[in-house]
Design a protein around this motif. Structure first.
Motif, PDB file in Angstrom:
ATOM      1  N   GLU A  55       0.829  -1.212   0.000  1.00  0.00           N
ATOM      2  CA  GLU A  55       0.000   0.000   0.000  1.00  0.00           C
ATOM      3  C   GLU A  55       0.860   1.256   0.000  1.00  0.00           C
ATOM      4  N   ILE A  56       1.959   1.244   0.737  1.00  0.00           N
ATOM      5  CA  ILE A  56       2.869   2.395   0.743  1.00  0.00           C
ATOM      6  C   ILE A  56       3.401   2.645  -0.662  1.00  0.00           C
ATOM      7  N   ILE A  57       3.808   1.593  -1.344  1.00  0.00           N
ATOM      8  CA  ILE A  57       4.303   1.731  -2.716  1.00  0.00           C
ATOM      9  C   ILE A  57       3.212   2.299  -3.614  1.00  0.00           C
ATOM     10  N   LYS A  58       2.009   1.776  -3.483  1.00  0.00           N
ATOM     11  CA  LYS A  58       0.886   2.231  -4.303  1.00  0.00           C
ATOM     12  C   LYS A  58       0.559   3.705  -4.030  1.00  0.00           C
ATOM     13  N   LEU A  59       0.483   4.084  -2.750  1.00  0.00           N
ATOM     14  CA  LEU A  59       0.152   5.464  -2.378  1.00  0.00           C
ATOM     15  C   LEU A  59       1.262   6.443  -2.764  1.00  0.00           C
ATOM     16  N   SER A  60       2.475   5.922  -2.959  1.00  0.00           N
ATOM     17  CA  SER A  60       3.620   6.776  -3.302  1.00  0.00           C
ATOM     18  C   SER A  60       3.850   6.857  -4.801  1.00  0.00           C
ATOM     19  N   GLY A  61       2.901   6.390  -5.574  1.00  0.00           N
ATOM     20  CA  GLY A  61       2.997   6.512  -7.021  1.00  0.00           C
ATOM     21  C   GLY A  61       3.374   5.231  -7.725  1.00  0.00           C
ATOM     22  N   GLY A  62       3.639   4.186  -6.974  1.00  0.00           N
ATOM     23  CA  GLY A  62       3.962   2.894  -7.580  1.00  0.00           C
ATOM     24  C   GLY A  62       5.341   2.869  -8.196  1.00  0.00           C
ATOM     25  N   GLY A  63       5.692   1.745  -8.744  1.00  0.00           N
ATOM     26  CA  GLY A  63       6.962   1.582  -9.455  1.00  0.00           C
ATOM     27  C   GLY A  63       8.186   1.905  -8.624  1.00  0.00           C
ATOM     28  N   ILE A  64       9.184   2.432  -9.301  1.00  0.00           N
ATOM     29  CA  ILE A  64      10.462   2.731  -8.659  1.00  0.00           C
ATOM     30  C   ILE A  64      10.299   3.840  -7.617  1.00  0.00           C
ATOM     31  N   ALA A  65       9.500   4.855  -7.930  1.00  0.00           N
ATOM     32  CA  ALA A  65       9.293   5.955  -6.973  1.00  0.00           C
ATOM     33  C   ALA A  65       8.682   5.440  -5.677  1.00  0.00           C
ATOM     34  N   GLY A  66       7.716   4.550  -5.787  1.00  0.00           N
ATOM     35  CA  GLY A  66       7.083   3.979  -4.602  1.00  0.00           C
ATOM     36  C   GLY A  66       8.052   3.132  -3.794  1.00  0.00           C
ATOM     37  N   ARG A  67       8.888   2.363  -4.489  1.00  0.00           N
ATOM     38  CA  ARG A  67       9.888   1.531  -3.789  1.00  0.00           C
ATOM     39  C   ARG A  67      10.907   2.400  -3.060  1.00  0.00           C
ATOM     40  N   HIS A  68      11.318   3.509  -3.704  1.00  0.00           N
ATOM     41  CA  HIS A  68      12.267   4.422  -3.055  1.00  0.00           C
ATOM     42  C   HIS A  68      11.644   5.041  -1.800  1.00  0.00           C
ATOM     43  N   ARG A  69      10.377   5.376  -1.890  1.00  0.00           N
ATOM     44  CA  ARG A  69       9.685   5.936  -0.726  1.00  0.00           C
ATOM     45  C   ARG A  69       9.636   4.918   0.407  1.00  0.00           C
ATOM     46  N   LEU A  70       9.373   3.661   0.077  1.00  0.00           N
ATOM     47  CA  LEU A  70       9.364   2.607   1.084  1.00  0.00           C
ATOM     48  C   LEU A  70      10.763   2.420   1.673  1.00  0.00           C
ATOM     49  N   GLN A  71      11.782   2.434   0.844  1.00  0.00           N
ATOM     50  CA  GLN A  71      13.153   2.296   1.351  1.00  0.00           C
ATOM     51  C   GLN A  71      13.514   3.446   2.280  1.00  0.00           C
ATOM     52  N   ASP A  72      13.075   4.666   1.957  1.00  0.00           N
ATOM     53  CA  ASP A  72      13.301   5.813   2.848  1.00  0.00           C
ATOM     54  C   ASP A  72      12.624   5.575   4.193  1.00  0.00           C
ATOM     55  N   HIS A  73      11.390   5.075   4.140  1.00  0.00           N
ATOM     56  CA  HIS A  73      10.656   4.770   5.379  1.00  0.00           C
ATOM     57  C   HIS A  73      11.407   3.718   6.196  1.00  0.00           C
ATOM     58  N   LEU A  74      11.899   2.673   5.551  1.00  0.00           N
ATOM     59  CA  LEU A  74      12.607   1.612   6.262  1.00  0.00           C
ATOM     60  C   LEU A  74      13.911   2.117   6.879  1.00  0.00           C
TER      61      LEU A  74
END
Length: 109
Positions: A55-74
């Motif tokens: 859901e974090i990836i999806k809410l952050s725009g999906g794809g690479i941008a969403g994964r980067h947002r999740l990595q920042d959170h982690l």
């Protein structure tokens, strides 16, 4: 009945070990070898935490941008987790569950 429950737990554990989120958590030094071999912890992460990461990836725009947002959170979560100092943070599954839920709430604002 007991055999079916054990088999279901093993399926969850296997799925968790194959998840890219498990690698992200180990790369961020949030989970360690003790967690990886703990079937209960990994099953909890797969059932409760990993769907929130999707859901974090999806809410952050999906794809690479969403994964980067999740990595920042982690990275943020990993830098603030000192388990021995704060007993509430000892249970890595619940800690990550709460952190992801709070982050999702912020994303929805």
């Amino acid at each position: 009945m007991k055999h079916e429950k054990k088999l279901e737990g093993l399926k969850l554990y296997t799925a968790a070990m194959q998840s890219p989120f498990t690698k992200m958590l180990t790369d961020a030094r949030i989970i360690f070898s003790d967690d990886l071999i703990n079937q209960k912890v990994m099953s909890y992460l797969y059932r409760h935490v990993y769907p929130q990461y999707e859901e974090i990836i999806k809410l952050s725009g999906g794809g690479i941008a969403g994964r980067h947002r999740l990595q920042d959170h982690l990275r943020y979560v990993g830098n603030r987790r000192i388990p021995n100092r704060d007993r509430r943070k000892n249970n890595v599954g619940r800690y990550l569950d709460m952190a992801a839920g709070q982050f999702i709430s912020k994303l929805k604002i």
